[in-house]
Design a protein around this motif. Structure first.
Motif, PDB file in Angstrom:
ATOM      1  N   GLU A   1       0.818  -1.223   0.000  1.00  0.00           N
ATOM      2  CA  GLU A   1       0.000   0.000   0.000  1.00  0.00           C
ATOM      3  C   GLU A   1       0.850   1.270   0.000  1.00  0.00           C
ATOM      4  O   GLU A   1       0.310   2.376   0.021  1.00  0.00           O
ATOM      5  N   GLY A   2       2.165   1.100   0.017  1.00  0.00           N
ATOM      6  CA  GLY A   2       3.034   2.277  -0.099  1.00  0.00           C
ATOM      7  C   GLY A   2       3.214   3.057   1.190  1.00  0.00           C
ATOM      8  O   GLY A   2       3.552   4.243   1.160  1.00  0.00           O
TER       9      GLY A   2
ATOM     10  N   GLU B   1       6.456   4.727   1.259  1.00  0.00           N
ATOM     11  CA  GLU B   1       6.576   5.879   0.369  1.00  0.00           C
ATOM     12  C   GLU B   1       5.932   7.092   1.035  1.00  0.00           C
ATOM     13  O   GLU B   1       6.442   8.201   0.970  1.00  0.00           O
TER      14      GLU B   1
ATOM     15  N   LYS C   1       9.142 -11.165  -7.013  1.00  0.00           N
ATOM     16  CA  LYS C   1       8.735 -11.881  -8.227  1.00  0.00           C
ATOM     17  C   LYS C   1       7.408 -11.337  -8.739  1.00  0.00           C
ATOM     18  O   LYS C   1       7.271 -11.013  -9.916  1.00  0.00           O
TER      19      LYS C   1
ATOM     20  N   PHE D   1       6.025  -8.547  -8.153  1.00  0.00           N
ATOM     21  CA  PHE D   1       6.113  -7.131  -8.530  1.00  0.00           C
ATOM     22  C   PHE D   1       6.444  -6.994 -10.017  1.00  0.00           C
ATOM     23  O   PHE D   1       5.960  -6.082 -10.695  1.00  0.00           O
ATOM     24  N   MET D   2       7.247  -7.917 -10.544  1.00  0.00           N
ATOM     25  CA  MET D   2       7.546  -7.897 -11.970  1.00  0.00           C
ATOM     26  C   MET D   2       6.258  -8.013 -12.787  1.00  0.00           C
ATOM     27  O   MET D   2       6.136  -7.426 -13.863  1.00  0.00           O
ATOM     28  N   ALA D   3       5.321  -8.798 -12.278  1.00  0.00           N
ATOM     29  CA  ALA D   3       4.079  -9.041 -13.018  1.00  0.00           C
ATOM     30  C   ALA D   3       3.020  -7.985 -12.750  1.00  0.00           C
ATOM     31  O   ALA D   3       2.243  -7.653 -13.638  1.00  0.00           O
TER      32      ALA D   3
ATOM     33  N   ARG E   1       3.315  -4.794 -11.115  1.00  0.00           N
ATOM     34  CA  ARG E   1       3.734  -3.429 -10.764  1.00  0.00           C
ATOM     35  C   ARG E   1       2.662  -2.396 -11.080  1.00  0.00           C
ATOM     36  O   ARG E   1       2.476  -1.438 -10.336  1.00  0.00           O
ATOM     37  N   SER E   2       1.939  -2.609 -12.178  1.00  0.00           N
ATOM     38  CA  SER E   2       0.990  -1.576 -12.606  1.00  0.00           C
ATOM     39  C   SER E   2      -0.133  -1.362 -11.595  1.00  0.00           C
ATOM     40  O   SER E   2      -0.774  -0.322 -11.604  1.00  0.00           O
ATOM     41  N   GLU E   3      -0.342  -2.331 -10.703  1.00  0.00           N
ATOM     42  CA  GLU E   3      -1.357  -2.143  -9.649  1.00  0.00           C
ATOM     43  C   GLU E   3      -0.857  -1.251  -8.528  1.00  0.00           C
ATOM     44  O   GLU E   3      -1.651  -0.715  -7.756  1.00  0.00           O
TER      45      GLU E   3
ATOM     46  N   PRO F   1       1.684   1.481  -8.704  1.00  0.00           N
ATOM     47  CA  PRO F   1       2.672   2.335  -9.376  1.00  0.00           C
ATOM     48  C   PRO F   1       3.414   3.270  -8.429  1.00  0.00           C
ATOM     49  O   PRO F   1       4.396   3.894  -8.837  1.00  0.00           O
ATOM     50  N   TRP F   2       2.956   3.310  -7.172  1.00  0.00           N
ATOM     51  CA  TRP F   2       3.635   4.169  -6.193  1.00  0.00           C
ATOM     52  C   TRP F   2       4.901   3.528  -5.634  1.00  0.00           C
ATOM     53  O   TRP F   2       5.679   4.203  -4.976  1.00  0.00           O
TER      54      TRP F   2
ATOM     55  N   LYS G   1       8.494   2.530  -5.844  1.00  0.00           N
ATOM     56  CA  LYS G   1       9.589   3.015  -6.686  1.00  0.00           C
ATOM     57  C   LYS G   1      10.765   2.042  -6.710  1.00  0.00           C
ATOM     58  O   LYS G   1      11.738   2.257  -7.409  1.00  0.00           O
TER      59      LYS G   1
ATOM     60  N   LYS H   1      12.029  -2.351  -5.551  1.00  0.00           N
ATOM     61  CA  LYS H   1      11.537  -3.693  -5.277  1.00  0.00           C
ATOM     62  C   LYS H   1      11.018  -3.777  -3.844  1.00  0.00           C
ATOM     63  O   LYS H   1      11.605  -3.192  -2.932  1.00  0.00           O
TER      64      LYS H   1
END
Lengths: 117, 368
Positions: B239-240, B243, B269, B271-273, B275-277, B279-280, B282, B284
């Protein structure tokens, strides 16, 4: 370096990709509506046929809980594990320095799409 | 106490100093809370069922019988006894008091829960902290109401001997969600760290002990307690939270360790697939974990030493792992037992330096 004819201009619809074999290499020719991109059709992860994935946009870097859609038509998502690659640079979005697909130069000559290999 | 026990100290702990990141002080009786609590709550203090919800039978009592200070008092309730029984015996330089009554966050009544937490904090500052310079306090919070919890953090956060905020790992919702932000804001505003400690799983208002329902035995429960730590760590990273709160540090206490490499790899692993969910994010997920999260040793896994050390390397223990006893609870670990398993480079980081850096203690304060 040699130039290989890969397609006629107009043959590939916007947002589509034509996969063909050039000198033993499987390469996808993707047309984003303005430019053609010649992309090696192998994902560096588990060697899936990358160009059979989805050409799309993605979420741009943002603050937590914020979604900004961008780079539309510039992202290729592998059909296997969903890795995202930028069609212009070939770089993985998550690990651009570690994973990169080969992008070949393309030119248009006499209404033909030529791939430089 | 037998004086021979006091002198039996570990060579490894002597050399580096030891910070115990999980030392449980408790009340002599619930009545001790009365001077710090509104009278409206007093009747509940005499009714054990009303005080803290408990759902599963535990055949081994929580606290060690041999740590009973005498005079009918519960283990961990007498600072003078605990100093000799634990700090002196094992040459512990500093002990982070993690308290008891942590499961207030499982209570159905958030107002009562906040009052218990607040009273317990005052009790600790009055009855434990003045007793020895080696003791440092945590602020216990009830997480049902994050805004009230933040007020409690602000009330005590500037006390010179308060070093962290503590809550249970069990909660109704994952800690990455924004409704918990008031807690994180207060933690960083007061220059503290957040300790997320085992407890309250399946109790009161909380979800079941396991993700598939309630286990039959305490053995079955105890084996999978770390799923709660995993869930909270996963939520906070995804949930970031790190960040949004770039200075926030979180300690996962009493969850063991070996789940951490698994989760770090799994998150990286995926996150590679996906990430677009998120995007916050930055970097790994594992990078956030190594930078922002710490894990305490107890209850340490006990495979062969070779396997243990491999596992510690996998989770960057030289930066992320801190020693803890869990005194005086039944499954506590001694410094001798844990630290003697480690190679020299890891031992000094785990015994003292990682915690000293986190809490801002100087290396000169090792007390050795």
């Amino acid at each position: 370096m040699a130039k290989y004819q890969a397609a006629e201009v107009g043959e590939i619809d916007k947002g589509s990709c034509k996969i063909l074999n050039i000198e033993g290499r499987s390469i996808g020719i993707y047309f984003d509506g303005e430019d053609y991109h010649a992309i090696r059709n192998v994902c560096p992860h588990e060697q899936a046929e990358l160009c059979k994935g989805k050409f799309t946009g993605t979420t741009l870097p943002s603050k937590p809980h914020e979604y900004i859609l961008g780079m539309e038509g510039e992202i290729l998502v592998c059909p296997w594990h969903g890795w995202e690659f930028h069609v212009k640079t070939g770089k993985s979005l998550v690990q651009p320095d570690r994973y990169r697909i080969k992008i070949y130069d393309v030119s248009i000559e006499d209404n033909k799409v030529l791939v430089h290999i | 106490m037998d004086s021979s026990l006091v002198k039996k100290t570990s060579k490894s702990s002597l050399k580096h100093g030891v910070i115990d990141c999980d030392f449980h002080q408790t009340l002599k009786s619930f009545q001790d809370l009365k001077p710090y609590m509104p009278r409206v709550w007093w009747p509940r203090l005499s009714e054990p069922e009303a005080t803290l919800p408990i759902t599963i039978y535990k055949p081994i009592p929580l606290s060690r019988r041999d740590a009973i200070p005498g005079e009918g008092l519960p283990p961990g309730s007498d600072p003078e006894y605990a100093k000799v029984d634990a700090l002196d015996r094992y040459n512990i330089s500093k002990a982070i008091l993690t308290g008891s009554l942590l499961t207030v966050s499982a209570h159905n009544n958030p107002h009562y829960a906040a009052a218990v937490a607040s009273a317990f904090n005052d009790y600790t500052l009055d009855h434990w902290i003045p007793k020895d310079d080696r003791f440092f306090a945590s602020i216990l919070i009830a997480t049902q109401d994050p805004i009230e919890a933040a007020k409690e953090i602000d009330r005590l956060g500037s006390h010179p001997r308060v070093v962290q905020v503590i809550c249970t790992v069990a909660s109704r919702e994952p800690f990455g969600q924004r409704r918990f932000y008031p807690i994180y804001e207060a933690v960083v505003r007061n220059n503290l760290v957040l300790a997320i400690h085992g407890g309250g799983e399946g109790d009161g208002i909380n979800p079941p002990i396991s993700a598939v329902g309630t286990p039959t035995t305490n053995f079955e429960r105890h084996n999978i307690l770390a799923i709660h730590h995993m869930s909270q760590l996963n939520s906070m990273v995804c949930e970031g939270v790190f960040e949004t709160f770039p200075t926030l540090k979180v300690i996962f206490v009493e969850g063991g360790l070996a789940w951490a490499p698994h989760l770090m790899w799994r998150m990286d692993k995926n996150f590679m697939a996906m990430r677009s969910e998120v995007p916050w994010l930055k970097k790994k997920p594992s990078e956030y974990i190594v930078e922002h999260c710490r894990f305490t040793t107890q209850p340490i896994e006990e495979p062969s030493n070779e396997e243990l050390i491999q596992m510690l390397r996998m989770m960057r223990a030289e930066k992320t792992v801190m020693f803890a006893t869990d005194y005086p609870h039944w499954d506590n670990d001694t410094p001798t037992f844990v630290l003697s398993k480690l190679p020299e480079d890891l031992r000094r980081r785990v015994a003292y330096e990682n915690a000293a850096e986190l809490y801002g203690f100087s290396v000169d304060e090792r007390g050795i």
